[in-house]
Design a protein around this motif. Structure first.
Motif, PDB file in Angstrom:
ATOM      1  N   ASP A   1      -5.931  -1.479  -0.863  1.00 22.18           N
ATOM      2  CA  ASP A   1      -5.775  -0.542  -1.984  1.00 22.18           C
ATOM      3  C   ASP A   1      -4.377  -0.593  -2.594  1.00 22.18           C
ATOM      4  OD1 ASP A   1      -8.387   0.358  -1.766  1.00 22.18           O
ATOM      5  OD2 ASP A   1      -7.850   1.870  -0.275  1.00 22.18           O
TER       6      ASP A   1
ATOM      7  N   HIS B   1       0.825  -1.210   0.000  1.00 17.70           N
ATOM      8  CA  HIS B   1       0.000   0.000   0.000  1.00 17.70           C
ATOM      9  C   HIS B   1       0.860   1.261   0.000  1.00 17.70           C
ATOM     10  CE1 HIS B   1      -3.229   2.774   0.944  1.00 17.70           C
ATOM     11  NE2 HIS B   1      -2.547   3.192   1.997  1.00 17.70           N
TER      12      HIS B   1
ATOM     13  N   ILE C   1      -4.285 -11.915  -3.919  1.00 12.58           N
ATOM     14  CA  ILE C   1      -4.776 -10.745  -4.648  1.00 12.58           C
ATOM     15  C   ILE C   1      -5.836 -10.020  -3.838  1.00 12.58           C
ATOM     16  CG2 ILE C   1      -5.932  -9.976  -6.734  1.00 12.58           C
ATOM     17  CD1 ILE C   1      -3.057 -10.916  -7.151  1.00 12.58           C
ATOM     18  N   ASP C   2      -6.709 -10.794  -3.187  1.00 19.33           N
ATOM     19  CA  ASP C   2      -7.757 -10.186  -2.373  1.00 19.33           C
ATOM     20  C   ASP C   2      -7.168  -9.408  -1.204  1.00 19.33           C
ATOM     21  OD1 ASP C   2     -10.677 -10.008  -1.520  1.00 19.33           O
ATOM     22  OD2 ASP C   2      -9.803 -10.994   0.235  1.00 19.33           O
TER      23      ASP C   2
ATOM     24  N   THR D   1      -5.779  -6.110  -2.634  1.00 18.40           N
ATOM     25  CA  THR D   1      -6.809  -5.157  -3.046  1.00 18.40           C
ATOM     26  C   THR D   1      -7.543  -4.569  -1.841  1.00 18.40           C
ATOM     27  OG1 THR D   1      -8.330  -7.023  -3.362  1.00 18.40           O
ATOM     28  CG2 THR D   1      -7.142  -6.232  -5.290  1.00 18.40           C
ATOM     29  N   ARG D   2      -7.631  -5.322  -0.759  1.00 18.83           N
ATOM     30  CA  ARG D   2      -8.297  -4.797   0.438  1.00 18.83           C
ATOM     31  C   ARG D   2      -7.534  -3.634   1.051  1.00 18.83           C
ATOM     32  NH1 ARG D   2     -12.385  -7.858   2.833  1.00 18.83           N
ATOM     33  NH2 ARG D   2     -12.828  -9.836   1.776  1.00 18.83           N
TER      34      ARG D   2
ATOM     35  N   THR E   1      -1.645  -2.056  -5.407  1.00 19.65           N
ATOM     36  CA  THR E   1      -1.683  -2.385  -6.824  1.00 19.65           C
ATOM     37  C   THR E   1      -0.800  -3.598  -7.099  1.00 19.65           C
ATOM     38  OG1 THR E   1      -1.993  -0.063  -7.400  1.00 19.65           O
ATOM     39  CG2 THR E   1      -1.264  -1.532  -9.155  1.00 19.65           C
TER      40      THR E   1
END
Length: 473
Positions: free
Chosen positions: A422, A392, A415-416, A419-420, A424
């Motif tokens: 934010d 992040h 990946i989850d 993404t949680r 990339t």
């Protein structure tokens, strides 16, 4: 599954299919050539009625004969007939043993009865078949002769006498081996498909990019010597492993053409997937290309990067964040390259808190200004949250996936987790792929601290004396 999926399975699992087919064929051959050969001799009987004067009577007599033939076929396996044959021929067999060797079959819609005897001795098979045929004619005459009469309205006549067989009817090597091959291939293909369905590990570059939703940055082939020689500096300049990291370096440089400073976290789903070796060699390759590169050891629980490079990790990230050592004094230089390294420092009791602190953000900001590219060797994603926090704060994460070990669920969970926060995912690296594929790139959260990512103290001895520092400014 589509046809191309089956073709892919055949191409990937051909060794399994071949082994299973060979095993089945071998078993069929062993059974075939260990079985005692059996010879069959057949005698044929014609069932007829007495002469009839009219067409209607002849037709009815024929129907009667057809109906009786089926009954005579059943009588062939009777104990009475077997005893008669044994008495007539004087063979040393019991009725039960003889009945097992005899079969009788009526030809459909015909008045023909075939009696077949199968025996390991071809001569005995012929003798028994002929004896059975003669005994059957006598039995039919006895059964069909009315009481008080001397002749029967229906009789059995031998039209084809039994002959001595020349070749065995069982076993049949060609048939058995062919069936064994067909069954072996079917079984092998079935096992291959089953294994493919049950195996959820990543083996396809296309599937990996689909699940990760990020481009494939490179494929690193499996190398048995990597454990003893993990660094690309110990290999020849033209070695395939070195070339693979050069390709990875090139792809990394094209991630953000307009950006002048880049900070990337190299991480993986679980330990032992090659993230540290990938991060270290990527940083070395970038430094060899003339870029100002710093490798930051962001795994504050089980740091391995400094040990891999043979550097001291007594001071580093933790000591700089705590203000005990200046950044300039904490940065080391790898002697064989122009790579700068900021090791982990002392193992803290609260790694996650340190990594998401403002001091860590300030440290990354200073490094971003001082270097062309910063590679962070982060911890794995699923056991702890440290890598997601670092991702992040950086320009993105590079996910290392081990071929044949990392599962689809683990990639999705990784990946989850990114993404949680934010973060990339800028790309994926397929690690430890089969050599033939590397050039062409193809359980819940029960990991916890069982993988050694706990807070227990770790004792380390300094590797060597600190080298002279180089200012990042």
């Amino acid at each position: 599954m589509e046809l191309r999926d089956y073709l892919r399975i055949l191409r990937r699992r051909w060794r399994l299919i071949t082994v299973v087919a060979l095993l089945v064929v071998s078993a069929a051959a062993a059974v075939t050539f260990s079985t005692t050969p059996l010879y069959a001799s057949k005698a044929r009987l014609f069932i007829s009625t007495s002469s009839a004067t009219g067409t209607s009577e002849a037709y009815q007599g024929g129907l009667f004969s057809v109906q009786q033939v089926a009954s005579y076929a059943e009588l062939a396996s009777s104990r009475r007939l077997a005893e008669t044959v044994i008495d007539d021929l004087g063979v040393a067999m019991t009725p039960k043993e003889l009945v097992k060797e005899v079969s009788a079959e009526s030809v459909p819609d015909k008045v023909l009865l075939d009696i077949t005897v199968t025996d390991p001795d071809p001569a005995l098979a012929r003798t028994l078949a002929q004896g059975y045929a003669e005994a059957m004619t006598d039995l039919v005459r006895q059964l069909e002769t009315p009481s008080g009469k001397t002749s029967a309205p229906i009789k059995a006549t031998i039209v084809d006498a039994a002959s001595t067989p020349d070749s065995p009817v069982s076993p049949q090597p060609v048939r058995n081996l062919t069936l064994g091959l067909v069954l072996g291939l079917l079984l092998g293909i079935g096992l291959a498909v089953l294994r493919e369905v049950l195996d959820t590990t990543m083996k396809s570059a296309e599937e990996l990019t689909d699940i990760a939703g990020a481009p494939l940055l490179g494929g690193i082939a499996f190398d048995t010597a990597a454990r003893q020689q993990p660094l690309v500096t110990s290999l020849a300049s033209h070695a395939p492993r070195v070339e693979a990291f050069r390709v990875l370096r090139t792809n990394i440089q094209f991630l953000d053409i307009d950006g002048t400073n880049k900070v990337f976290v190299v991480t993986s789903a679980l330990p032992a997937e090659g993230k540290t070796t990938t991060a270290v060699n990527l940083a070395i390759t970038l430094a060899q290309a003339g870029q100002r590169t710093l490798l930051l050891e962001g795994d504050l629980r089980r740091p391995r990067a400094a040990d891999t490079l043979g550097l001291d990790n007594a001071v580093g990230v933790t000591t700089v964040l705590l203000g005990k050592v200046s950044l300039d004094d904490a940065i080391q230089k790898h002697t064989e390259t122009d790579l700068h390294v900021l090791s982990s420092g002392a193992i803290p009791p609260n790694p996650a808190e340190l990594l998401q602190s403002r001091a860590m953000g300030d440290l990354l900001a200073r490094l971003r200004e001082a270097y062309d590219i910063v590679i962070i060797d982060g911890p794995p994603l699923l056991p702890v949250t440290d890598a997601a926090l670092l991702s992040h704060m950086s320009d993105g994460a590079i996910l290392v996936v081990r071929h044949g070990r990392t599962t689809k669920d683990q990639v999705e969970q990784s990946i989850d987790r990114l993404t949680r926060t934010d973060a990339t995912v800028v790309g994926v690296v397929f690690n430890m792929t089969p050599a033939r594929r590397a050039g062409s790139y193809g359980y819940g959260y029960g990991y916890g601290y069982g993988y050694g990512y706990g807070y227990g103290p770790t004792t380390r001895e300094p590797k060597r004396r600190l080298l002279p520092r180089r200012s990042p400014s």
